[in-house]
Design a protein around this motif. Sequence first.
Motif: not given
Length: 348
Positions: A17-22, A42-46
């Motif tokens: 979800e966070l990846a899709a939002e970013l 618990g984390y996502v690098p972009f």
Amino acid sequence: MSTDGLLAYCRPGFEPELAAELSERAALAGFHGYARTERNSGYVPFLGVEDGAALSRALPWSSLVFARQKLRLLADVAGMDPKDRITPIMEALGGRGRHGEVWVEHPESDEGKQLAGLARAFGNALRPALRQRGLVTDKDEPRLPRLHVLMLAGDHALLASADRNDASPWPLGVPRLRAHADAPSRSALKLEEALMCLLTDKEREAFIQPGMTAADLGAAPGGWSWVLARRHVRVFAVDNGPMAASAMDTGVIEHIRADGFRWQPPKPLDWLVCDMVESPSKVAARMATWFREGWCKRAIFNLKLPMKKRWDETRDCLQLFADQAGRPLDVRARQLYHDREEITVYAG
């Protein structure tokens, strides 16, 4: 390895979800990169952007829903010798400017929590070394960025930088709250956290004052009503279910046995709060009705998310609410630490 992009923390399990939002918001802002995810990390690098600082400005932390913390990613330091982790970190920080504080953290995942002891011990060794090299100020300097060292393993860390005006002020992005013995339910912590995270100190002082009025839809057993009552707000607690004695003992809560989706107040209120278990689109539409009809000035409500396409549902429900509210509103939404399959929204 030096890199450029963003690093965001989230609730473990919500990396997609966070990846899709970013990804969506970066693309709308004209940045083309990609999110790297690992389920339950618990984390996502972009990554893959030319100007991480510009991307960070384009995606302010206050606008992100699934990010507990947002940082500018500086370096990925892998293969560190456990006997000397400090040297490769200092080398990676060369030319990256000076920081005013250092936080050594671990992911809020089951595996990450096992690194808590290492993070504490390493932080105690790293800080004086960075200060001696001049990479970090001798005393905490709030005007400078804050350095984050996210330990992924004993030999692997991500280095990132926080603009303190555009990042969470709490380690791991999690405010530490304790349950009160008299609270009717643990859900009280959700509203406590929402008031802390979605409002500034000045806004809480101005927006929540003794003698104000509020409605709590789906109130039973009264956790959210109790939080408002402790601030001397008079509450209409709307629910066909029973209220806890500790809530009613406050003396400022009136229990109304009615359907929260049908009840309307006898006069305009200062606040509306709602934590009903219902489809998010139905809740969003009902919350919009309250604003459109002028029944409340401000609201905090939860949207329960489906198991799939949760970012899509979040975006669509927030848009539905904005479209139907009938007037421009300041809307802030976030998945809080005490939320689970849901997000919390402030509007006013």
